[in-house]
Design an enzyme around this catalytic site. Sequence first.
Site, PDB file in Angstrom:
ATOM      1  N   GLY A  24     -34.488   5.726   4.260  1.00 54.72           N
ATOM      2  CA  GLY A  24     -35.564   6.245   3.423  1.00 54.72           C
ATOM      3  C   GLY A  24     -36.478   5.141   2.946  1.00 54.72           C
ATOM      4  N   THR A  25     -37.671   5.555   2.522  1.00 52.20           N
ATOM      5  CA  THR A  25     -38.663   4.605   2.023  1.00 52.20           C
ATOM      6  C   THR A  25     -39.822   5.393   1.442  1.00 52.20           C
ATOM      7  OG1 THR A  25     -39.987   2.685   2.620  1.00 52.20           O
ATOM      8  CG2 THR A  25     -39.960   4.481   4.177  1.00 52.20           C
ATOM      9  N   THR A  26     -40.756   4.687   0.843  1.00 52.02           N
ATOM     10  CA  THR A  26     -42.015   5.279   0.398  1.00 52.02           C
ATOM     11  C   THR A  26     -43.137   4.311   0.763  1.00 52.02           C
ATOM     12  OG1 THR A  26     -40.955   6.388  -1.482  1.00 52.02           O
ATOM     13  CG2 THR A  26     -43.345   6.191  -1.536  1.00 52.02           C
ATOM     14  N   ASP A  41     -42.447   0.573  -1.290  1.00 54.35           N
ATOM     15  CA  ASP A  41     -41.275   0.128  -2.039  1.00 54.35           C
ATOM     16  C   ASP A  41     -40.569  -0.939  -1.217  1.00 54.35           C
ATOM     17  OD1 ASP A  41     -40.167   1.922  -0.048  1.00 54.35           O
ATOM     18  OD2 ASP A  41     -38.334   1.903  -1.237  1.00 54.35           O
ATOM     19  N   LYS A  57     -42.167  -4.235   3.565  1.00 56.25           N
ATOM     20  CA  LYS A  57     -42.460  -3.178   4.531  1.00 56.25           C
ATOM     21  C   LYS A  57     -43.933  -3.121   4.923  1.00 56.25           C
ATOM     22  CE  LYS A  57     -38.704  -0.419   2.585  1.00 56.25           C
ATOM     23  NZ  LYS A  57     -38.324   0.866   1.938  1.00 56.25           N
TER      24      LYS A  57
END
Length: 222
Positions: A24-26, A41, A57
Amino acid sequence: MAALANSFLSPESSRLKPGELSTGTTIMAVPFPGGVVLGADSRVSTGTYIANRTSDKIAQLSSKIFCCRSGSAADTQALTDYVRFYLQQWEVETGRNATVKVAAHLMRKICYQNKDNLSAGVIVGGWDEVDGGSVYNIPLGGTMIKMDCAIGGSGSTYIYGLTDALHKPNMTKAETVAMVKKSISHAMARDGSSGGIIRTCIVDESGVEREYIPGNQLPYGP
């Protein structure tokens, strides 16, 4: 040893077959008149284990073109390395600086041609002399969409309403930065796979400005 190890597992867990781990990530990118703001993030997770708390990222593809990465870290790192190499080669051969659109098309082509083997959703954004600040969203499967506000990763599902409420045409640079920081911080508060710090990248004609916001200084307020 195998029997001893299995004795600590429940009957259900011992029957589980190895499979993919959830990640997961944003990530987010928003253009403004004269440039673009990218944000992400920093949490890298493998299932319930956090492998890296402060990952970067936002990868640089060219002097003023960047890419926000989500999905498999290995896949997206390989993709950005390939695109960076091809853009450098293109710039040497043509004697011109690559545009954001060229970089996005190249990323889309590689993603689409390898869609069955990759887990990668990326956002390409930056500044060039042709279009100014622009953002292209390339989700899983290799589609490419030019957007005024692009969000991605598992945390994005929590902030669609927030970004719709905050985004407006022709925002200033300061307003765009504030929107990106606030949106990602709220996603990190809701999504267990997003966290750590917020990294931002502001790209305009004058250059590139990188910043990070520590986890204890996130703008959660209204």
